[in-house]
Write an enzyme that holds these catalytic residues in place. Structure first.
Site, PDB file in Angstrom:
ATOM      1  N   ASP A   1       0.251   0.651   5.393  1.00  0.00           N
ATOM      2  CA  ASP A   1       0.411   1.212   4.061  1.00  0.00           C
ATOM      3  C   ASP A   1      -0.478   2.437   4.095  1.00  0.00           C
ATOM      4  OD1 ASP A   1      -0.209   1.989   1.376  1.00  0.00           O
ATOM      5  OD2 ASP A   1       0.657   0.100   0.702  1.00  0.00           O
ATOM      6  N   HIS A   2       0.133   3.616   4.212  1.00  0.00           N
ATOM      7  CA  HIS A   2      -0.707   4.785   4.524  1.00  0.00           C
ATOM      8  C   HIS A   2      -1.715   5.098   3.418  1.00  0.00           C
ATOM      9  CE1 HIS A   2       2.255   7.055   2.156  1.00  0.00           C
ATOM     10  NE2 HIS A   2       1.370   8.031   2.094  1.00  0.00           N
TER      11      HIS A   2
ATOM     12  N   HIS B   1       1.879   0.736  -2.382  1.00  0.00           N
ATOM     13  CA  HIS B   1       0.703   1.596  -2.551  1.00  0.00           C
ATOM     14  C   HIS B   1      -0.102   1.283  -3.827  1.00  0.00           C
ATOM     15  CE1 HIS B   1       2.648   3.622   0.656  1.00  0.00           C
ATOM     16  NE2 HIS B   1       3.447   4.392  -0.052  1.00  0.00           N
TER      17      HIS B   1
END
Ligand code: BG6
Length: 490
Positions: A180-181, A243
């Site tokens: 999950d950047h 996110h």
């Protein structure tokens, strides 16, 4: 330059190597890590994809990607040259057992068995299972192998479960890195730093002092070239399920016992499991969805979502949810999760609004304290305090912002989230990756809303491209006595 944080030698094998993510993020990220001395001399990067390219042609594509996506200040011809030498390419259909696995195997098997192997799946998620199966059949999964799964992990609980099952037949959970950047963004990690490294902040971090928390990710971009993916996803699946719920977990979690991966992930998953279910009638009150219509951003006219798409659609480009975390710390504190495409400004931030003073002498005159953690852009922090307005002889107040920028101590640019995460995998540190139970808890919470939206039980609102979202969001937040923070105020 040899950095003190250099990793062990590794082979990075990227599936989907000619795709946009590889060129925009993965290749530039690895280059930058080499530039700052974190990548050892004999590391290798092997791209694989179905497209027929020679090694030289693929290196040329990677070179063009560096030209395009690396900031000028970070371009160094000698390092670019060194980096490109590490790159190789194998034409391979990862889903077919009789594809070119032999060539990939012979390249990989040149290195000792205990070398770190990272398989990065930058492909459509429904392919993860068959790629894993083929890697296993061709005996390419060693003890030191890890696999990185790109989002979206499924479109609901059942499909996420299927994907997770199909990979975990061949890799054990400790080898699986779900990316999950947002967790790799340095500023997102600041949420933890601010909460737990500042005792005074810890002292007020609960329902006793906090009135509400707004978590916003607003983007000026539309769906760009990704309409076919986005239209099957929508804002809730694309941004909130992953996110924004991760950011909420970091804001709400209890102090982990340590910064070890499992302690942090245990603390986060406890929050996800404590989310008050939004289901039945409450979905209409606690969620909102909308689509952008034509408008303008800056002086550019922008078409509406349906015009861009060229057909009718029930997919939301704006999603808003009011969440409650049912733990003693967060008793009845609303967390607003809001995301939109084609906003007037790009901003990702967490706004913590504190309660008014209960019995102070200035109770009725002072404004509310706020802490704004700006995740991007203009990364930094603002704390709004009440101060006396010097132009007035009596106590009237102004809000005084105390602000600071999140900058690196040595003045270097803040690293991109992907590059940090890519090397965390090599270092075998899954702290900033999502564990399977987190994915499951997040899907379980959003699923009733997804279903109600699909059945049109919540009306689709509209907002003009280049605005701050549907006007109805103003009444939505007012129901709980709040209002949107200034830059995204309606
Ligand atoms: C991705 C979403 O995960 O995050 C995109 O699929 C979105 O739709 C992107 O644009 C936002 O990331 P960032 O880092 O630009 O905020």
């Amino acid at each position: 330059m040899v950095g003190s944080q250099q990793t062990a030698p590794f082979d990075y094998i990227i599936f989907g190597a000619t795709g946009d993510l590889t060129m925009r993020k993965l290749i530039p990220g690895l280059y930058n890590q080499l530039r700052i001395g974190h990548i050892p001399k004999d590391a290798r990067i092997i791209g694989t994809a179905r497209s027929h390219h020679t090694r030289e042609e693929f290196i040329e594509l990677a070179h063009q990607a560096l030209d395009r996506f690396i900031p000028e200040v970070n371009k160094d011809e000698a390092i670019i040259c060194e980096f490109l030498k590490k790159i190789d390419y194998v034409v391979l259909d990862g889903t077919k057992s009789d594809s070119n696995w032999k060539e990939l195997g012979s390249k990989l098997n040149k290195a000792p068995d205990d070398r770190v192997r990272v398989f990065y799946y930058s492909t459509a998620p429904h392919l993860f299972g068959s790629i894993s199966k083929n890697l296993s059949e061709h005996k390419l999964i060693t003890k030191e192998s890890r696999v990185v799964l790109e989002k979206p992990i499924g479109t609901d609980s059942a499909s996420a479960n299927e994907i997770n099952e199909s990979v975990s037949r061949y890799f054990s959970e400790h080898q699986i890195y779900r990316i999950d950047h947002y967790l790799g963004k340095e500023t997102v990690q600041d949420i933890t730093a601010i909460r737990f490294a500042n005792p005074f902040m810890g002292a007020v971090w609960s329902h006793e002092y906090i009135q509400s928390i707004q978590i916003t990710a607003a983007e000026t971009v539309g769906v760009e070239g990704r309409a076919s993916y986005y239209d099957t996803s929508g804002a809730l699946r694309d941004m909130i399920q992953n996110h924004l719920l991760q950011i909420l977990s970091l804001c709400a979690m209890e102090a982990p016992n340590s910064l070890e991966a499992d302690d942090v992930r245990n603390a986060k998953v406890a929050v996800l499991k404590a989310l008050r279910p939004i289901k039945g009638e409450s979905i209409r009150n606690e969620t909102m969805r909308a689509q952008y219509t034509k408008g303008g951003i800056g002086d550019q006219p922008v078409p509406g979502y349906l015009e861009e798409l060229g057909h009718d659609s029930n997919t939301e480009t704006y999603a808003l949810m009011r969440a409650y975390v049912d733990t003693p710390r967060w008793k009845d504190v609303p967390f607003y999760l809001r995301t939109l495409k084609r906003s007037t400004v790009k901003v990702s931030e967490v706004v913590v609004t504190f309660k008014p003073s209960a019995n102070g002498v200035f109770k009725h005159r002072a404004g509310l304290n706020k802490l704004v953690i700006r995740l991007q852009p203009n990364e930094g922090l603002e704390l709004f305090l009440n101060a006396k307005d010097p132009s007035s002889p009596i106590f009237s107040f102004q809000q005084l912002p105390l602000s600071g920028k999140f900058a690196t101590v040595d003045g270097s640019p803040i690293p991109d989230s992907y590059e940090r995460l890519m090397l965390d995998v090599v270092r075998d540190d899954p702290t900033l990756f999502i564990r399977r139970d987190e994915v499951e808890a997040a899907w379980a919470w959003v699923e009733p809303t997804l279903q109600a939206w699909a059945e049109d039980k919540v009306p689709m609102e509209h907002y003009a491209a280049g605005s701050r979202g549907p006007i109805a969001a103003k009444t939505f937040i007012a129901k709980t006595g709040d209002e949107w923070h200034e830059n995204m105020k309606l």
